[in-house]
Write a protein that holds these residues in place. Structure first.
Motif, PDB file in Angstrom:
ATOM      1  N   MET A   1       0.845  -1.199   0.000  1.00  0.00           N
ATOM      2  CA  MET A   1       0.000   0.000   0.000  1.00  0.00           C
ATOM      3  C   MET A   1       0.883   1.253   0.000  1.00  0.00           C
ATOM      4  O   MET A   1       1.786   1.397   0.814  1.00  0.00           O
ATOM      5  N   LYS A   2       0.631   2.141  -0.933  1.00  0.00           N
ATOM      6  CA  LYS A   2       1.435   3.345  -1.092  1.00  0.00           C
ATOM      7  C   LYS A   2       1.154   4.327   0.044  1.00  0.00           C
ATOM      8  O   LYS A   2       0.012   4.579   0.412  1.00  0.00           O
ATOM      9  N   GLY A   3       2.229   4.876   0.611  1.00  0.00           N
ATOM     10  CA  GLY A   3       2.063   5.842   1.676  1.00  0.00           C
ATOM     11  C   GLY A   3       1.902   7.254   1.148  1.00  0.00           C
ATOM     12  O   GLY A   3       1.860   7.496  -0.063  1.00  0.00           O
ATOM     13  N   THR A   4       1.823   8.211   2.066  1.00  0.00           N
ATOM     14  CA  THR A   4       1.681   9.623   1.710  1.00  0.00           C
ATOM     15  C   THR A   4       3.046  10.211   1.377  1.00  0.00           C
ATOM     16  O   THR A   4       4.005  10.058   2.140  1.00  0.00           O
ATOM     17  N   THR A   5       3.124  10.872   0.241  1.00  0.00           N
ATOM     18  CA  THR A   5       4.395  11.484  -0.159  1.00  0.00           C
ATOM     19  C   THR A   5       4.533  12.877   0.442  1.00  0.00           C
ATOM     20  O   THR A   5       3.563  13.484   0.920  1.00  0.00           O
ATOM     21  N   LEU A   6       5.752  13.397   0.385  1.00  0.00           N
ATOM     22  CA  LEU A   6       6.024  14.749   0.871  1.00  0.00           C
ATOM     23  C   LEU A   6       5.200  15.767   0.103  1.00  0.00           C
ATOM     24  O   LEU A   6       4.631  16.700   0.701  1.00  0.00           O
ATOM     25  N   ALA A   7       5.109  15.597  -1.209  1.00  0.00           N
ATOM     26  CA  ALA A   7       4.324  16.526  -2.022  1.00  0.00           C
ATOM     27  C   ALA A   7       2.852  16.489  -1.644  1.00  0.00           C
ATOM     28  O   ALA A   7       2.186  17.530  -1.543  1.00  0.00           O
ATOM     29  N   GLU A   8       2.325  15.289  -1.431  1.00  0.00           N
ATOM     30  CA  GLU A   8       0.912  15.151  -1.056  1.00  0.00           C
ATOM     31  C   GLU A   8       0.649  15.765   0.319  1.00  0.00           C
ATOM     32  O   GLU A   8      -0.375  16.432   0.522  1.00  0.00           O
ATOM     33  N   LEU A   9       1.558  15.542   1.243  1.00  0.00           N
ATOM     34  CA  LEU A   9       1.398  16.109   2.582  1.00  0.00           C
ATOM     35  C   LEU A   9       1.429  17.626   2.532  1.00  0.00           C
ATOM     36  O   LEU A   9       0.605  18.297   3.169  1.00  0.00           O
ATOM     37  N   SER A  10       2.352  18.188   1.781  1.00  0.00           N
ATOM     38  CA  SER A  10       2.473  19.640   1.678  1.00  0.00           C
ATOM     39  C   SER A  10       1.208  20.248   1.073  1.00  0.00           C
ATOM     40  O   SER A  10       0.700  21.270   1.573  1.00  0.00           O
ATOM     41  N   LEU A  11       0.707  19.637   0.027  1.00  0.00           N
ATOM     42  CA  LEU A  11      -0.503  20.138  -0.621  1.00  0.00           C
ATOM     43  C   LEU A  11      -1.701  20.046   0.305  1.00  0.00           C
ATOM     44  O   LEU A  11      -2.504  20.985   0.413  1.00  0.00           O
ATOM     45  N   SER A  12      -1.816  18.923   0.997  1.00  0.00           N
ATOM     46  CA  SER A  12      -2.938  18.729   1.920  1.00  0.00           C
ATOM     47  C   SER A  12      -2.896  19.725   3.071  1.00  0.00           C
ATOM     48  O   SER A  12      -3.919  20.299   3.463  1.00  0.00           O
ATOM     49  N   ALA A  13      -1.698  19.943   3.619  1.00  0.00           N
ATOM     50  CA  ALA A  13      -1.555  20.876   4.743  1.00  0.00           C
ATOM     51  C   ALA A  13      -1.942  22.285   4.322  1.00  0.00           C
ATOM     52  O   ALA A  13      -2.665  22.990   5.049  1.00  0.00           O
ATOM     53  N   ARG A  14      -1.467  22.698   3.170  1.00  0.00           N
ATOM     54  CA  ARG A  14      -1.801  24.040   2.688  1.00  0.00           C
ATOM     55  C   ARG A  14      -3.300  24.191   2.455  1.00  0.00           C
ATOM     56  O   ARG A  14      -3.892  25.214   2.808  1.00  0.00           O
ATOM     57  N   LYS A  15      -3.928  23.160   1.903  1.00  0.00           N
ATOM     58  CA  LYS A  15      -5.370  23.221   1.635  1.00  0.00           C
ATOM     59  C   LYS A  15      -6.169  23.295   2.935  1.00  0.00           C
ATOM     60  O   LYS A  15      -7.128  24.064   3.036  1.00  0.00           O
ATOM     61  N   ARG A  16      -5.766  22.535   3.940  1.00  0.00           N
ATOM     62  CA  ARG A  16      -6.497  22.561   5.211  1.00  0.00           C
ATOM     63  C   ARG A  16      -6.438  23.939   5.857  1.00  0.00           C
ATOM     64  O   ARG A  16      -7.460  24.440   6.363  1.00  0.00           O
ATOM     65  N   LEU A  17      -5.263  24.565   5.833  1.00  0.00           N
ATOM     66  CA  LEU A  17      -5.149  25.891   6.432  1.00  0.00           C
ATOM     67  C   LEU A  17      -5.862  26.945   5.592  1.00  0.00           C
ATOM     68  O   LEU A  17      -6.500  27.857   6.141  1.00  0.00           O
ATOM     69  N   THR A  18      -5.778  26.821   4.280  1.00  0.00           N
ATOM     70  CA  THR A  18      -6.478  27.764   3.401  1.00  0.00           C
ATOM     71  C   THR A  18      -7.977  27.666   3.593  1.00  0.00           C
ATOM     72  O   THR A  18      -8.673  28.685   3.722  1.00  0.00           O
ATOM     73  N   ASP A  19      -8.491  26.450   3.629  1.00  0.00           N
ATOM     74  CA  ASP A  19      -9.934  26.236   3.805  1.00  0.00           C
ATOM     75  C   ASP A  19     -10.418  26.747   5.158  1.00  0.00           C
ATOM     76  O   ASP A  19     -11.582  27.128   5.307  1.00  0.00           O
ATOM     77  N   ALA A  20      -9.514  26.767   6.148  1.00  0.00           N
ATOM     78  CA  ALA A  20      -9.879  27.260   7.486  1.00  0.00           C
ATOM     79  C   ALA A  20      -9.759  28.771   7.585  1.00  0.00           C
ATOM     80  O   ALA A  20     -10.052  29.348   8.640  1.00  0.00           O
ATOM     81  N   GLY A  21      -9.329  29.412   6.486  1.00  0.00           N
ATOM     82  CA  GLY A  21      -9.223  30.868   6.480  1.00  0.00           C
ATOM     83  C   GLY A  21      -8.010  31.411   7.195  1.00  0.00           C
ATOM     84  O   GLY A  21      -7.999  32.571   7.622  1.00  0.00           O
ATOM     85  N   ILE A  22      -6.957  30.602   7.321  1.00  0.00           N
ATOM     86  CA  ILE A  22      -5.750  31.038   8.010  1.00  0.00           C
ATOM     87  C   ILE A  22      -4.949  31.969   7.105  1.00  0.00           C
ATOM     88  O   ILE A  22      -4.593  31.605   5.975  1.00  0.00           O
TER      89      ILE A  22
END
Length: 290
Positions: A1-22
């Motif tokens: 099973m493929k794990g989470t890559t650095l690129a995927e983590l970075s994109l996800s983190a940015r999206k979560r903070l953006t969506d929260a209005g940070i």
């Protein structure tokens, strides 16, 4: 099973903070991911497919939750860069900010001259907090010796630890003192970034400041000027004849703080603005009335 890559983590983190209005979501996400995964900006480009282990993923997730709740990113990281120095933070230290570097840059040339001429220059940093001002000056001036005074034992411990980590422990002394109460000796410079926000304004501050910076380091009394009155009144007893007093001020306080020091017998040497163009630092000379 493929794990989470650095690129995927970075994109996800940015999206979560953006969506929260940070505000500043992209930068905050990058700082958290880099710190908690031990990666760099370069590695994000050269090794985006690196698989991030589950413990690191959990740590980033917890940090993002804290940031979304309003906790400042550097509080989460536990440190902040100031004048090229990495300074540890604690609950009772103000988070050092770039505006305060204006004070360091203003007074450093004068202290360097004293150090070269006399072989030593002595600095008193009132309300030292992380030790930011004093330690930045020690880094710039080999002949400098500094006393960092603070009423908070937590802040003093943090400043002393920062001095040790930076290799300045032999030139930095922490003293628990309510302003000048436990201070002895004479200094070539007295510096301070004191609390200067009026009590009524505290509730109007951003939640990152209001909820996470220590109140004692923010609240300057009814008009925000209490600390300046103490510094102006007491500095003369601890200042060399050719010494200077340099204080950070709120952007609207130049006239009031200047008057306080003039009334105490000082002369205004320099008034400086920060990078945003706001009044930020006042430097005074003279022996005062004491």
């Amino acid at each position: 099973m493929k794990g989470t890559t650095l690129a995927e983590l970075s994109l996800s983190a940015r999206k979560r903070l953006t969506d929260a209005g940070i505000e500043g979501a992209a930068l905050d996400a990058r700082l958290l991911v880099e710190d908690l995964t031990g990666t760099t900006r370069t590695e994000a480009i050269t090794d985006p497919d690196r698989i991030i282990d589950t413990d690191m993923l959990s740590a980033v997730d917890a940090a993002l939750i804290r940031r979304i709740s309003g906790e400042p990113v550097h509080r989460i990281l536990g440190y902040r860069e100031f004048h090229g120095l990495r300074l540890g933070l604690s609950a009772e230290t103000l988070e050092p900010r770039p505006d305060t570097e204006t004070l360091v840059d203003a007074i450093a040339p004068l202290l360097a001259e004293i150090g070269e001429r006399e072989g030593v220059c002595r600095i008193l940093d009132l309300g030292t907090g992380t030790g930011a001002i004093a330690l930045a000056l020690l880094a710039m001036i080999p002949e400098a010796r500094a006393v960092g005074a603070d009423i908070s034992e937590d802040a003093l411990a943090t400043a002393v630890r920062n001095a040790l980590d930076l290799g300045f422990s032999k030139r930095f002394t922490g003293v628990k003192s309510n302003w000048f109460e436990a201070i002895s000796g004479q200094f070539d410079a007295i510096v301070s970034n004191p609390p200067y926000i009026s009590s009524a304004e505290i509730e109007t501050l951003q939640k990152e400041v209001r909820n996470f910076d220590p109140l004692r380091a923010l609240d300057g009394g009814i008009d925000g000027l209490d600390a300046y009155r103490i510094i102006a009144r007491e500095s003369a007893r601890h200042l060399e004849a050719s010494g200077v007093v340099a204080v950070e001020i709120g952007s609207s306080q130049k006239a009031e703080v200047t008057d306080i020091f003039l009334d105490a017998g000082f002369l205004l040497k320099t008034a400086l603005r920060d990078l945003a163009g706001n009044d930020r630092v006042l430097m005074f000379t003279g022996s005062g009335k004491a």
